[in-house]
Design a protein around this motif. Structure first.
Motif, short mmCIF file in Angstrom:
data_model
loop_
_atom_site.label_atom_id
_atom_site.label_comp_id
_atom_site.label_asym_id
_atom_site.label_seq_id
_atom_site.Cartn_x
_atom_site.Cartn_y
_atom_site.Cartn_z
N ARG A 70 0.83 -1.21 0.00
CA ARG A 70 0.00 0.00 0.00
C ARG A 70 0.86 1.25 0.00
N ILE A 71 0.38 2.27 -0.73
CA ILE A 71 1.00 3.59 -0.79
C ILE A 71 -0.12 4.61 -0.63
N VAL A 72 0.07 5.59 0.26
CA VAL A 72 -0.91 6.65 0.42
C VAL A 72 -0.17 7.99 0.29
N GLN A 73 -0.70 8.85 -0.60
CA GLN A 73 -0.07 10.14 -0.86
C GLN A 73 -1.12 11.24 -0.91
N GLN A 74 -0.68 12.46 -0.63
CA GLN A 74 -1.49 13.64 -0.88
C GLN A 74 -0.92 14.31 -2.12
N TRP A 75 -1.78 14.55 -3.11
CA TRP A 75 -1.35 15.25 -4.32
C TRP A 75 -1.79 16.71 -4.18
N TYR A 76 -0.91 17.61 -4.57
CA TYR A 76 -1.19 19.05 -4.46
C TYR A 76 -1.86 19.58 -5.72
N PHE A 77 -2.91 20.34 -5.53
CA PHE A 77 -3.61 21.05 -6.60
C PHE A 77 -3.82 22.49 -6.15
N GLY A 78 -2.76 23.25 -6.03
CA GLY A 78 -2.90 24.65 -5.63
C GLY A 78 -3.45 24.79 -4.22
N ASP A 79 -4.38 25.72 -4.05
CA ASP A 79 -4.90 26.05 -2.72
C ASP A 79 -6.26 25.44 -2.45
N GLN A 80 -6.53 24.25 -2.93
CA GLN A 80 -7.84 23.66 -2.70
C GLN A 80 -8.02 23.32 -1.21
N PRO A 81 -9.24 23.50 -0.70
CA PRO A 81 -9.49 23.32 0.74
C PRO A 81 -9.40 21.86 1.20
N GLU A 82 -9.81 20.91 0.34
CA GLU A 82 -9.79 19.50 0.74
C GLU A 82 -8.58 18.81 0.14
#
Length: 127
Positions: A64-76
């Motif tokens: 398993r791999i869990v990541q947060q991907w960045y999309f500018g200043d989105q709140p969620e």
């Protein structure tokens, strides 16, 4: 915001697929682009010359791999979870779930998963 979930079959054992998704040298082999990647939770990553950037959240070796991907200043937070399951003789069923994709990026992200990411990985192991 939209979510995307799909299964892919990669013709390699889960341990090899895990390395292909977490080792920067192996990522470069199948993607053709330099990568910054670590399996240290909290570390930042960058793929495809900065086209994909984010933060690594959690790893389970070979599973398993869990990541947060960045999309500018989105709140969620946009979270990517990749689960690897053995599938027959030396194959892996990849379960992908990508949540909170901005509407305007959805089609490009789905196309990227299908062609540039898992499509390229499938081709890499088929050769």
């Amino acid at each position: 915001m939209k979510d995307f979930k799909k299964y892919y079959t990669i013709p390699a054992a889960p341990g090899y697929v895990y390395l292909a998704l977490t080792n920067p040298t192996t990522i470069q082999l199948w993607s053709g682009e330099a990568a910054e990647m670590s399996t240290e939770p909290g570390s930042e990553f960058s793929l495809w010359d900065g086209s994909i950037v984010g933060r690594n959240i959690a790893f389970e070796q070979g599973k398993r791999i869990v990541q947060q991907w960045y999309f500018g200043d989105q709140p969620e937070e946009s979270i990517v979870t990749i689960k690897l399951h053995p599938a027959g003789d030396d194959s892996t069923s990849v379960e992908l779930r990508h949540t909170n994709i901005p509407d305007q990026d959805y089609e490009d992200i789905v196309d990227g998963w299908n062609t540039m990411y898992f499509g390229a990985l499938q081709e890499f192991y088929e050769e």
